[in-house]
Design an enzyme around this catalytic site. Sequence first.
Site, PDB file in Angstrom:
ATOM      1  N   LYS A 128     -24.020  13.660 -29.005  1.00 14.35           N
ATOM      2  CA  LYS A 128     -24.886  14.348 -29.661  1.00 14.35           C
ATOM      3  C   LYS A 128     -26.365  14.403 -28.898  1.00 14.35           C
ATOM      4  CE  LYS A 128     -25.178  17.181 -33.494  1.00 14.35           C
ATOM      5  NZ  LYS A 128     -23.931  17.442 -34.170  1.00 14.35           N
ATOM      6  N   ASN A 138     -26.535  29.211 -40.154  1.00 11.40           N
ATOM      7  CA  ASN A 138     -25.247  29.568 -39.523  1.00 11.40           C
ATOM      8  C   ASN A 138     -23.935  29.093 -40.431  1.00 11.40           C
ATOM      9  OD1 ASN A 138     -23.397  30.591 -37.208  1.00 11.40           O
ATOM     10  ND2 ASN A 138     -23.145  28.656 -36.649  1.00 11.40           N
TER      11      ASN A 138
HETATM   12  N1  GLU Z   1     -22.861  20.889 -33.878  1.00 11.95           N
HETATM   13  C1  GLU Z   1     -21.685  21.244 -34.363  1.00 11.95           C
HETATM   14  C2  GLU Z   1     -21.256  19.783 -35.199  1.00 11.95           C
HETATM   15  O1  GLU Z   1     -21.736  19.159 -35.547  1.00 11.95           O
HETATM   16  C3  GLU Z   1     -20.705  21.701 -33.376  1.00 11.95           C
HETATM   17  C4  GLU Z   1     -20.328  20.959 -32.110  1.00 11.95           C
HETATM   18  C5  GLU Z   1     -19.621  21.635 -30.950  1.00 11.95           C
HETATM   19  O2  GLU Z   1     -19.247  22.578 -31.003  1.00 11.95           O
HETATM   20  O3  GLU Z   1     -19.518  20.881 -29.770  1.00 11.95           O
HETATM   21  O4  GLU Z   1     -19.944  19.876 -35.322  1.00 11.95           O
END
Ligand code: GLU
Length: 425
Positions: free
Chosen positions: A115, A230
């Site tokens: 992340k 979103n």
């Molecule tokens: N930010 C999204 C999550 O927390 C998507 C992550 C991604 O597609 O790599 O799952």
Amino acid sequence: MTRKPKVEVKATEGSMFDAVLARLDKAAEIYGLSEDVKNVLRSPQKAIKVSLPIMMDDGKMHIFEGYRTIHSTVLGPSKGGIRYAMDVNEEEVKALSAWMSFKCAIANLPYGGAKGGITCDPRSMSVGELERLTRAYTVALSDVFGVDHDIPAPDMGTSSREMAWILDAYNKVHRSDFPGVVTGKPVGLGGSMGRESATGRGIMICTLAALKKMKLDPKKITAAVQGFGNVGLHAARLLHDQGIKVCAIGDHTVTLWNEKGIDIAKAVKYVKENKGILKGFTGGKEIKNEELLTAAVDILVPAALQNVITKEIANKIKAKLIIEGANGPTVPEADEVLKEKGIVVVPDVLANSGGVTVSYFEWVQNKYGNYWTEEEVNAKHDLSMNTAFENVWNNKLEYKTTMRIGAYITALKKLEMGINAKGHY
Ligand code: GLU
């Protein structure tokens, strides 16, 4: 210009990473995971902090702090979004990266977890400032990102627009074209059909699967959805399409209640025409944010912030099913309360994995250079989500536990296999 955090989000005793460890330790104990494997998973592989000096529109320089944590690459290259928010910090990014490892394992994707984030208030910044910040962050991390190394995506405060800047900045540094280095890109620049609504779609699939297990008819069900970005917007829209009456919706500007059900199509149209915010929409009466969480509905979908379901709120929740659209909306202290009340919780690491699942499809399409229709993407997504739900449900039954711990056990089984099979130094 001050850029200090406006809201301090802290509703739990420990940090968000402590919330991860609390669940990990519990699942490890119930499953019987070895101390060695548990300790590997308790320690993120790599944490990077970068400082990003950006020339703001007012001619003054501001130094932003950016982060990227790679929790695990045991099951494949690390995957995870990039968050722009004022409360982004090292601990939070660490927690979110661990959740990505578990999420990808549960969704059966060949990925590890990561992340990233930048401490900033994107709503108060101009497009130019955001573009400079995104490009600076990408250049600073250009040795970390890579199609087969670490693949970013959108998260809170970022969208396909930022992903296009990341793609361009990365390609300029590496002097080639790597569409698979980032997912959640605009369609036409290597983005996948169905990616934007994928997290909301996953929430809808999980809701239907849970209702089936609970022997409840979606046509007789009411819901409250917190967050209209979103995730929440598409979740509300798709739940409504399934005949579920969405009685409450809300974003950071307003929370609305309508006993007869909110006209979601109208709300979506309103938000699209009004800079993405719900304030001013007249399809329901205004209520307090807390009232949405404790409303007399069957399903609660927290799809906005972390740490909103505290012990106190959990005590007041009337819904019988919670589908966690956000990452970490429930503090560990509330887990017990919800369990005791018999509330079924479809945890974040399963409920919101539709997004990363379609990110994986995007990455596969980029590798092939061949693109699928929205119907094809949706069909593959639904199959994948239903399989993940079944696996978690079966582990919940096998280990006589909650869906959250069942989900962690699902992840632990895969990660344990990977860690042991690959061996150690
Ligand atoms: N930010 C999204 C999550 O927390 C998507 C992550 C991604 O597609 O790599 O799952």
